[in-house]
Write an enzyme that holds these catalytic residues in place. Structure first.
Site, PDB file in Angstrom:
ATOM      1  N   ASP A  85       6.935  -0.100   3.198  1.00 46.85           N
ATOM      2  CA  ASP A  85       6.051   0.752   3.982  1.00 46.85           C
ATOM      3  C   ASP A  85       6.698   2.125   4.183  1.00 46.85           C
ATOM      4  O   ASP A  85       7.858   2.216   4.608  1.00 46.85           O
ATOM      5  CB  ASP A  85       5.799   0.081   5.342  1.00 46.85           C
ATOM      6  CG  ASP A  85       4.787   0.810   6.200  1.00 46.85           C
ATOM      7  OD1 ASP A  85       3.888   1.460   5.636  1.00 46.85           O
ATOM      8  OD2 ASP A  85       4.886   0.715   7.442  1.00 46.85           O
ATOM      9  N   HIS A  86       5.989   3.180   3.878  1.00 44.69           N
ATOM     10  CA  HIS A  86       6.458   4.561   4.085  1.00 44.69           C
ATOM     11  C   HIS A  86       7.831   4.810   3.469  1.00 44.69           C
ATOM     12  O   HIS A  86       8.727   5.357   4.115  1.00 44.69           O
ATOM     13  CB  HIS A  86       6.479   4.911   5.580  1.00 44.69           C
ATOM     14  CG  HIS A  86       5.116   5.131   6.149  1.00 44.69           C
ATOM     15  ND1 HIS A  86       4.350   6.237   5.858  1.00 44.69           N
ATOM     16  CD2 HIS A  86       4.374   4.365   6.974  1.00 44.69           C
ATOM     17  CE1 HIS A  86       3.199   6.140   6.488  1.00 44.69           C
ATOM     18  NE2 HIS A  86       3.179   5.010   7.168  1.00 44.69           N
ATOM     19  N   GLY A 179       2.067   4.341  16.230  1.00 47.64           N
ATOM     20  CA  GLY A 179       2.464   4.113  17.614  1.00 47.64           C
ATOM     21  C   GLY A 179       1.272   3.961  18.545  1.00 47.64           C
ATOM     22  O   GLY A 179       0.149   3.673  18.120  1.00 47.64           O
ATOM     23  N   GLY A 209      -2.932   1.154  12.497  1.00 52.32           N
ATOM     24  CA  GLY A 209      -4.023   0.275  12.913  1.00 52.32           C
ATOM     25  C   GLY A 209      -3.891  -0.266  14.320  1.00 52.32           C
ATOM     26  O   GLY A 209      -4.856  -0.787  14.883  1.00 52.32           O
ATOM     27  N   THR A 232       2.853  -1.777  15.728  1.00 53.24           N
ATOM     28  CA  THR A 232       3.099  -1.546  17.157  1.00 53.24           C
ATOM     29  C   THR A 232       2.488  -2.642  18.021  1.00 53.24           C
ATOM     30  O   THR A 232       3.108  -3.081  19.003  1.00 53.24           O
ATOM     31  CB  THR A 232       2.555  -0.173  17.572  1.00 53.24           C
ATOM     32  OG1 THR A 232       3.202   0.839  16.794  1.00 53.24           O
ATOM     33  CG2 THR A 232       2.804   0.094  19.044  1.00 53.24           C
TER      34      THR A 232
END
Length: 287
Positions: A85-86, A179, A209, A232
């Site tokens: 991810d990222h 976040g 999301g 989060t």
């Protein structure tokens, strides 16, 4: 079941107007909770590690083996995709070498031409090994492991250009943020999402999301979102359940309540419950 890449899974999701959940793992408890929820719901799932989480856990290879070995020990039979991810350019290349089934190269903070060229390189390297690729256009607001986005809307033309590189899924900024969402958040920009979806057949990804209202997520899915990222919300659920356990004195008053297996159990269940709830929101069909 062995790990798979995400190409067919997310193409089917976009065509079928549902989404598949992408859940970040941070340790063994997270991994078991995500896999357990997917198995119980009998749906495919994507487990992802951010660069920071992978560093914390001991590296990409360890993360990959943790997921593989946990799948074996839990007798997981549903399809599972292991995803970065990222990731920056170097992280994406490392995960391709390590054996992840899917990688995200996030070049949104680079000049677009550089983002485009590096995306092409990652696609070439990954596809040669049967690995799926996610790219990002525009910017997701907030901060994710040092990558900070202001939340600007994705350009339709840039989305078309990045999709033409052959990426398997495309993250686009449509007002979403990482976040916790502030009280003055304006909501998702469905007009921009519709514009992108009309021009791009590639499955689209909704980052940030956690905290988006159910009705907005489901409307986004109806417009072309096929992958929804959640992190989060699981972290908050874990923290609340763990705090409750301690504040009620179970760590001090229950027999061996301080044992980490008991201490972490309520938080792990809270993660599993959150994942199951989001699977229902996303409309992921049972296999």
């Amino acid at each position: 079941m062995s790990l798979i890449n995400g190409t067919e899974t997310f193409a089917a999701a976009r065509k079928g107007h549902y989404a598949v959940g992408a859940f970040n793992t941070n340790n063994l408890e997270w991994t078991r909770a995500i896999l357990g929820a997917a198995q119980e719901k009998n749906v495919p799932v994507l487990i992802q590690t951010s660069m920071g989480a992978a560093k914390y856990m001991g590296g990409y290879e360890l993360c990959l083996h943790l997921v593989q070995d946990t799948m074996k020990s839990m007798n997981i039979t549903v399809p599972v995709i292991m995803h970065l991810d990222h990731g920056n350019y170097e992280a994406a290349k490392e995960c391709i070498e390590v054996g992840y089934n899917s990688v995200m190269f996030d070049g949104h903070d680079l000049p677009f031409d550089e983002n485009l060229e590096k995306t092409k390189e990652i696609v070439k390297l990954a596809h040669a090994k049967g690995i799926s690729v996610e790219a990002e256009v525009g910017s997701i607001g907030g901060e994710e492991d040092g990558i900070i986005g202001e939340g600007e809307l994705a350009s339709v033309e840039e989305a078309k250009t990045l999709a033409a590189t052959g990426v398997d899924y495309l993250a686009c900024g449509i007002g979403n943020i990482h976040g916790l969402y502030p009280d003055n958040w304006k909501g998702l920009n469905f007009d921009r999402l519709q514009e992108i979806a009309a021009e791009v057949e590639t499955p689209l990804v909704l980052h940030g999301g956690s905290g988006i209202p159910k009705e907005q997520i489901q409307k986004a899915i109806s417009l072309g979102i096929a992958k929804v990222n959640v992190n989060t919300e699981c972290q908050v659920a874990f923290a609340k359940a763990t705090r409750k356990y301690i504040e009620e004195g179970h760590d001090q008053n229950d027999e061996k309540g301080f044992d980490p297996r008991k201490l972490l159990a309520p938080g792990a269940k809270a993660i599993k419950d959150t994942v199951e709830s989001r699977i229902e929101w996303f409309g992921t069909p049972s296999l």
